[in-house]
Scaffold this active site. Structure first.
Site, mmCIF file in Angstrom:
data_model
loop_
_atom_site.group_PDB
_atom_site.id
_atom_site.type_symbol
_atom_site.label_atom_id
_atom_site.label_comp_id
_atom_site.label_asym_id
_atom_site.label_seq_id
_atom_site.Cartn_x
_atom_site.Cartn_y
_atom_site.Cartn_z
ATOM 1 N N LYS A 169 98.211 63.586 6.337
ATOM 2 C CA LYS A 169 96.916 64.279 6.263
ATOM 3 C C LYS A 169 96.446 64.347 4.812
ATOM 4 O O LYS A 169 97.233 64.602 3.901
ATOM 5 C CB LYS A 169 97.084 65.687 6.856
ATOM 6 N N SER A 227 92.290 70.748 12.836
ATOM 7 C CA SER A 227 91.761 69.982 11.729
ATOM 8 C C SER A 227 92.529 68.680 11.455
ATOM 9 O O SER A 227 92.005 67.809 10.763
ATOM 10 C CB SER A 227 91.751 70.818 10.448
ATOM 11 N N SER A 286 95.858 73.733 14.077
ATOM 12 C CA SER A 286 95.369 72.442 13.570
ATOM 13 C C SER A 286 96.310 71.267 13.749
ATOM 14 O O SER A 286 95.917 70.126 13.478
ATOM 15 C CB SER A 286 95.012 72.560 12.083
#
Lengths: 97, 481
Positions: free
Chosen positions: B68, B143, B167
């Site tokens: 990420k 997310s 997330s």
């Protein structure tokens, strides 16, 4: 309901320039969110300790041994205005408090 | 040949490389070229060169990981989905990423995400939304949407995400893969661009439960650069359990009813999975988390409050965007932040600043912290009666792009089933449990702090019985239709 005046005050605290229309929208959206959140203020929480952190650790310090850190060149490499002495910034000017 | 390689889970690829049956460089190049095509906008950066060969005997054998964007990676763009960090190349690497590299999982790519991890749909990225490989008209969740879409579409063997209120788990559910949020403190936060420090936790997004265990094993541990990190009581083991005999599963009434906004198709799939668990020997009983309905409110005070403090560092001085002109310092701060942050980040900074401001602090932040205590106590009481809590991971399947982006509150309600575990700091895993109208449904299992091994074992047993096949999403990772 959050008043426009409060939005302007909070935006000032957060150092966030909002346009007129952004601030108006923000007042409506934040009010809607706050209305939803308000419900928890009706709970009976007398005597309940607040939780700021779930991990019960105190004084979790590393050994006090010198170690290498970033060089000044590395630390300044991404700065918008690097100077010999450090991070360059505009003059505090009249807006300073 | 490449289709055959794609069939291998990450753990199987590790085993094949270690057995001398597969070349790590060939596997890297397969995924590198798939990721570089990026039909889902899942990546913000993809490696251009072959990885440095993993050290001989490295436990992860050179099977690369997508990471990420908010994990700092030395010399590689780390922008946390934000315009304010566009082009930022950190001078150091996050502990978790460094640990994985050392264990033999080199960096394949950086994945797209909601800006500063604030969002449940990946539509808040400054670099454009990620598309769901099951249906490109739908969101991948957020997310960690880029990480979830990449793994589901076969564009990365496995990926790192972070979970603050769901997330990792919610995008894993939306994309039909496995996502694990470990106990708070299990993984160092050093080098993760912070959202809400008392909640943020790194974790794996993987094709299956075994991959999640294997990746997590090499992520965890105390780090002197994060004073809230800790050593787990035992090493993470690869799961092997074949049944659920004697396992007590608790179904919290507050998070599993249609009254709580759970979609009927999701509920049907969830209930079918519970029947499978019973067939494996588990007992399934109702339990109660009385304060769970208030978790979302507490979360949307605590997380923005912490975010408003954490994001104060983005001021145009040390790195990232600066909007100056001929303005003075204070105006430079305000204009830089106005142009650098997107709408949702501004909203949360405003909400958090308001909740912490003079005269409102105790009414909002203090109250939310007390609710947080109640939520932890609810879980403690529940775990006296059951081994794990089970819920649907998210109230719906993946929704269409744009469906909720104009209603912040509706978007926040996505997190209703995942936020309570985040506030309590306990581990939770989402596994795919079926399809509803052709879209994956996630089942969430949560256990007490440090129960990762038992949790992975239970999830593994259930995974074998459910036999979810996510391979149809690989086509979504191919060239645009």
């Amino acid at each position: 309901m959050l008043e426009r005046q409060q939005v302007d005050h909070v935006a000032r605290l957060a150092r966030l320039e909002l346009s007129d229309s952004e601030a108006d929208t923000m007042a409506v959206e934040l009010s809607k969110i706050l209305d939803h959140i308000e419900a928890i203020r009706a709970l009976d929480l007398e005597g309940v300790q607040p939780t700021s952190h779930v991990v019960d650790l105190v004084n979790a310090l590393r050994a006090d041994v010198p170690q290498r850190s970033l060089t000044p060149q590395q630390a300044l490499a991404q700065a918008p205005e690097p100077t010999d002495a450090g991070f360059g910034v505009p003059s505090p000017g009249q807006g300073a408090e | 040949m490449s289709q055959h390689l794609l069939e291998l889970s990450a753990a199987q690829a590790v085993a094949a490389i270690r057995a001398g049956e597969l070349d790590a460089a060939e596997l890297f190049e397969l995924y590198r070229s798939r990721a570089a095509a990026d039909p889902l906008n899942a990546f913000t950066w993809v490696a251009e060169d072959a990885a440095v060969a993993a050290p001989a005997g490295a436990p992860l054998a050179g099977v690369p990981a997508a990471v990420k964007d908010l994990f700092c990676t030395e010399g590689v763009p780390s922008q946390s989905g934000s315009r304010i960090l566009e082009g930022y190349r950190p001078p150091y690497t996050a502990t978790v990423v460094a640990k994985l590299a050392k264990a033999g999982a080199p960096l394949l790519a950086k994945t797209n995400q909601d800006e500063f991890a604030m969002g449940s749909s990946n539509e808040n990225s400054a670099y454009g939304p990620v598309l769901n490989p099951w249906d490109r008209a739908r969101v991948p969740g957020g997310s960690s949407g880029g990480s979830a879409a990449a793994v589901a579409a076969g564009l990365a063997p496995w990926a790192l995400g972070t979970d603050t209120g769901g997330s990792i788990r919610q995008p894993a559910a939306f994309c039909g893969i496995v996502g694990l949020k470990p106990t708070y403190g299990a993984c160092s936060r050093y080098g993760m661009i912070a959202f809400a420090s008392s909640l943020d936790q790194a974790g794996p997004l993987t094709r299956d439960v075994t991959d999640a265990a294997l990746l997590l094993r090499h992520m965890v541990g105390r780090d002197q650069n994060d004073s809230t990190s800790l050593e787990l009581p035992e090493e993470i083991r690869l799961p092997s359990r074949g049944d659920l005999k004697g396992v007590r599963l608790g179904v919290p009434q507050e998070l599993t009813g249609t009254a709580g906004g759970i979609d009927p198709g999701v509920l049907a799939s969830f209930e079918a999975a519970l029947a499978q668990a019973q067939a494996l020997g588990a007992s399934v009983e109702p339990c109660t988390l009385p304060h769970a309905p208030h978790a979302l409110s507490a979360y949307y005070i605590i997380a923005p409050a912490e975010a408003s403090a954490n994001l104060a560092r983005f001021d145009g001085v040390r790195y990232g965007l600066r909007v100056a002109g001929d303005s003075d310092l204070d105006t430079m701060y305000s204009r830089t932040r106005a142009q650098g942050f997107g709408a949702e980040v501004k909203r949360r900074i405003m909400l958090g600043t308001y909740a912490l401001s003079s005269g409102y602090y105790d009414a909002y932040y203090g109250t939310a912290q007390r609710v947080r205590t109640r939520i932890s106590q609810d879980f403690q009481s529940a775990f006296a009666e059951v081994d794990f809590i089970v819920t649907p991971t998210a109230p719906t399947t993946a929704f269409e792009l744009g469906a909720k982006s104009h209603d912040p509150l509706a978007m926040y309600l996505n997190d209703v089933c995942t936020v309570p575990m985040s506030l309590a700091g306990i581990p939770a895993i989402s596994i795919p449990c079926g399809l509803s109208d052709g879209l994956p449904v996630g089942l969430q299992l949560a256990g007490p702090a440090f129960s990762e091994n038992a949790l992975l074992d239970a999830a593994y047993a259930l995974e074998q019985a459910l036999a979810f096949d996510g391979r149809s999403a690989w086509a979504g990772g191919g060239a645009p239709a």
